[in-house]
Design a protein around this motif. Structure first.
Motif, short mmCIF file in Angstrom:
data_model
loop_
_atom_site.label_atom_id
_atom_site.label_comp_id
_atom_site.label_asym_id
_atom_site.label_seq_id
_atom_site.Cartn_x
_atom_site.Cartn_y
_atom_site.Cartn_z
N LEU A 75 0.83 -1.21 0.00
CA LEU A 75 0.00 0.00 0.00
C LEU A 75 0.86 1.26 0.00
O LEU A 75 0.58 2.22 -0.72
CB LEU A 75 -0.94 -0.01 1.21
N LEU A 76 1.93 1.28 0.81
CA LEU A 76 2.78 2.46 0.85
C LEU A 76 3.54 2.64 -0.45
O LEU A 76 3.60 3.75 -1.00
CB LEU A 76 3.76 2.37 2.02
N ASP A 77 4.11 1.56 -0.97
CA ASP A 77 4.87 1.64 -2.22
C ASP A 77 4.00 2.10 -3.39
O ASP A 77 4.46 2.84 -4.26
CB ASP A 77 5.48 0.28 -2.55
N CYS A 78 2.77 1.63 -3.42
CA CYS A 78 1.88 1.89 -4.56
C CYS A 78 0.91 3.03 -4.29
O CYS A 78 -0.12 3.16 -4.97
CB CYS A 78 1.12 0.61 -4.92
N ILE A 79 1.23 3.88 -3.30
CA ILE A 79 0.43 5.08 -2.99
C ILE A 79 -1.04 4.70 -2.84
O ILE A 79 -1.93 5.24 -3.50
CB ILE A 79 0.62 6.20 -4.05
N ASN A 80 -1.28 3.74 -1.97
CA ASN A 80 -2.63 3.27 -1.65
C ASN A 80 -3.37 2.76 -2.89
O ASN A 80 -4.60 2.92 -3.02
CB ASN A 80 -3.44 4.39 -0.97
N LEU A 81 -2.60 2.16 -3.80
CA LEU A 81 -3.13 1.57 -5.04
C LEU A 81 -3.80 2.60 -5.94
O LEU A 81 -4.68 2.27 -6.75
CB LEU A 81 -4.12 0.44 -4.73
N SER A 82 -3.37 3.86 -5.84
CA SER A 82 -3.97 4.92 -6.64
C SER A 82 -3.43 4.87 -8.07
O SER A 82 -2.23 5.03 -8.29
CB SER A 82 -3.65 6.29 -6.03
N PRO A 83 -4.29 4.68 -9.08
CA PRO A 83 -3.81 4.68 -10.47
C PRO A 83 -3.17 6.01 -10.86
O PRO A 83 -2.26 6.05 -11.69
CB PRO A 83 -5.08 4.42 -11.28
N ALA A 84 -3.65 7.12 -10.27
CA ALA A 84 -3.12 8.44 -10.63
C ALA A 84 -1.65 8.58 -10.27
O ALA A 84 -0.93 9.38 -10.89
CB ALA A 84 -3.93 9.52 -9.92
N ALA A 85 -1.17 7.82 -9.28
CA ALA A 85 0.23 7.93 -8.88
C ALA A 85 1.17 7.24 -9.87
O ALA A 85 2.38 7.47 -9.84
CB ALA A 85 0.42 7.33 -7.49
N GLY A 86 0.63 6.37 -10.71
CA GLY A 86 1.43 5.76 -11.77
C GLY A 86 2.36 4.66 -11.32
O GLY A 86 3.26 4.28 -12.08
N LYS A 87 2.18 4.10 -10.12
CA LYS A 87 3.09 3.05 -9.65
C LYS A 87 2.43 1.67 -9.58
O LYS A 87 3.10 0.66 -9.69
CB LYS A 87 3.64 3.40 -8.27
N VAL A 88 1.13 1.63 -9.36
CA VAL A 88 0.46 0.37 -9.09
C VAL A 88 0.23 -0.42 -10.38
O VAL A 88 0.04 0.15 -11.45
CB VAL A 88 -0.88 0.62 -8.37
N THR A 89 0.28 -1.75 -10.26
CA THR A 89 -0.03 -2.65 -11.37
C THR A 89 -1.14 -3.61 -10.92
O THR A 89 -1.42 -3.73 -9.71
CB THR A 89 1.20 -3.48 -11.78
N PRO A 90 -1.78 -4.29 -11.86
CA PRO A 90 -2.82 -5.25 -11.47
C PRO A 90 -2.33 -6.32 -10.49
O PRO A 90 -3.09 -6.80 -9.65
CB PRO A 90 -3.26 -5.86 -12.80
N ARG A 91 -1.06 -6.68 -10.58
CA ARG A 91 -0.53 -7.71 -9.67
C ARG A 91 -0.42 -7.18 -8.25
O ARG A 91 -0.64 -7.92 -7.28
CB ARG A 91 0.82 -8.21 -10.18
N ASP A 92 -0.09 -5.91 -8.09
CA ASP A 92 -0.08 -5.31 -6.75
C ASP A 92 -1.48 -5.34 -6.15
O ASP A 92 -1.68 -5.71 -5.00
CB ASP A 92 0.43 -3.87 -6.81
#
Length: 422
Positions: free
Chosen positions: A182-199
């Motif tokens: 959650l911390l790495d992927c900015i709470n799974l926010s798509p707008a942050a550009g870090k999260v992927t479907p696997r996360d």
């Protein structure tokens, strides 16, 4: 997990004494939350599932123990989940080179896959890699390589555990992995550009297996707050928490990201003595503190403090920052309680340290930044370990006497090359 961590030190000592294999799982030199939790969780999983019972699986945090307090989000989450910091093993508490020389070391790398030059001899001991960065070097068999473009290395560890024997994932390990993703992927926010479907899938899997996990928003909010909580740190620790160093014309300048409001920072008890001691101990001619604080809408407010006992250097740096056009920082002078500290409000909130470093390099008349990777500061970068390969902090920096500083700065101001006659 808690019992596993508490037994690590005794297991390591026992295996060294009996000349048995030690399998180290180690993250990168930044030793952020992702590296730490990935190392702990994977080592715990391997210890439970490995067919080699004579090996001790030991997670190693790749920083000196003295630097652990700087990883405030990590100390918070481990404490919250009952993982004892006293039982953790840090890089300065284990002789990896000696273990390798004795033929006892196997090494799994998480959250990185290339060892720094100082550890090149350990490459022969690497048996597995789990990383989410682009692959920089190939590794052949028998090394097992998993390098996938996901938002968090903890996602790869979660997938690995989920593919193993059932029942090996406990509540503590699940909570550590859940919070890290959650911390790495900015709470799974798509707008942050870090999260992927696997996360997203791994967070959902953890929540399905452990429905008592706290809500995502509360987990992310607590970790984000802890990440920037420097209230328990000394001034020296605050300055080291996110430090870069540049040099030019034989002068060395520190640039620290500080996550409190500038006025609060300048009024810290004993600040001037702390700044003096910090710079003198490391041979810095001056220091620029770039403070960042956030409002309730998570918008950054940036301010600058320029410290140097050398008035000429301080003036040179302040003028360069005030007059900069690429980009313009839109600085406004602020009152300072110290004559050797210039203070400014920074109107251009988009100008992160990455943008300010070239301005300071040019002011010093040289180039060559050292430190961790440069990142934007919205949100602020994960604290980096300053003792990275080729970093000036890892080397002995001779202290400069005031006369040397004045002479060199005078040459900068007059445009003379270093070493030219007066």
């Amino acid at each position: 997990m808690e019992r596993f961590v508490r037994g690590n030190r005794a297991a390591l000592q026992d295996h060294i004494q009996h000349h048995w294999e030690v399998h180290v799982v180690m993250g990168n030199e930044a030793c952020d939350l992702d590296s730490t939790v990935s190392a702990l969780a994977l080592a715990y999983f391997l210890a439970q599932s490995s067919p080699a019972p004579r090996a001790a699986f030991v997670p190693v945090l790749n920083i000196p123990r003295a630097d652990f307090a700087l990883r405030t989000e990590t100390t918070f989450l481990l404490r919250d989940r009952g993982v004892p910091a006293a039982s953790l093993i840090f890089r300065d508490e284990i002789d990896l080179g000696g273990l390798h020389h004795a033929g006892l070391l196997s090494l799994t790398l998480v959250d990185h896959h290339v060892l720094p030059g100082a550890d090149a001899a350990l490459e022969e001991a690497v048996v597995e890699v789990l990383d989410h960065r682009p692959l920089e070097r190939e590794r052949g068999p028998p090394c097992r390589v998993t390098v996938e473009p996901v938002g968090s290395c903890a996602t790869l560890v979660t997938e690995r555990i989920a593919q193993g024997p059932p029942g090996l994932l406990d509540r503590t390990t699940a909570a550590l992995l859940h919070g890290t993703i959650l911390l790495d992927c900015i709470n799974l926010s798509p707008a942050a550009g870090k999260v992927t479907p696997r996360d997203v899938a791994c967070v959902a899997l953890l929540e399905e297996r452990f429905p008592e996990l706290p809500p995502r928003d509360s987990v992310f909010g607590a970790l984000q707050a802890a990440k920037f909580d420097v209230s328990g740190l000394t001034t020296e620790q605050m300055l080291r928490k996110d430090l870069k160093v540049i040099s030019g014309d034989e002068l060395v300048l520190a640039i620290s990201g500080v996550y409190v409001d500038l006025e609060t920072f300048l009024l810290r008890p004993g600040l001037l003595q702390d700044l003096d001691a910090f710079c003198q101990a490391r041979g810095y001619a001056g220091l620029v503190a770039m403070t960042v604080s956030f409002n309730e809408r998570h918008e950054p407010t940036r301010k600058l403090a320029v410290y140097s006992r050398c008035e000429t250097l301080r003036g040179t740096l302040c003028r360069a920052l005030e007059e900069a056009t690429t980009p313009s920082l839109h600085l406004q002078p602020l009152p300072s309680p110290w004559p050797c500290v210039g203070a400014f409000a920074q109107g251009n909130a988009l100008a992160s340290r990455k943008k300010v470093l070239p301005i300071l390099r040019a002011a010093l008349g040289g180039a060559g930044a050292a430190g961790g990777p440069e990142e934007e500061v919205v949100p602020p970068p994960t604290p980096m370990n300053s003792l990275v390969e080729e970093c000036p902090l890892a080397q002995a920096v001779p202290p400069l006497c005031p006369q040397d500083v004045l002479e060199r700065v005078s040459r900068i101001a007059t445009g003379q090359p270093p070493g030219s006659p007066k």
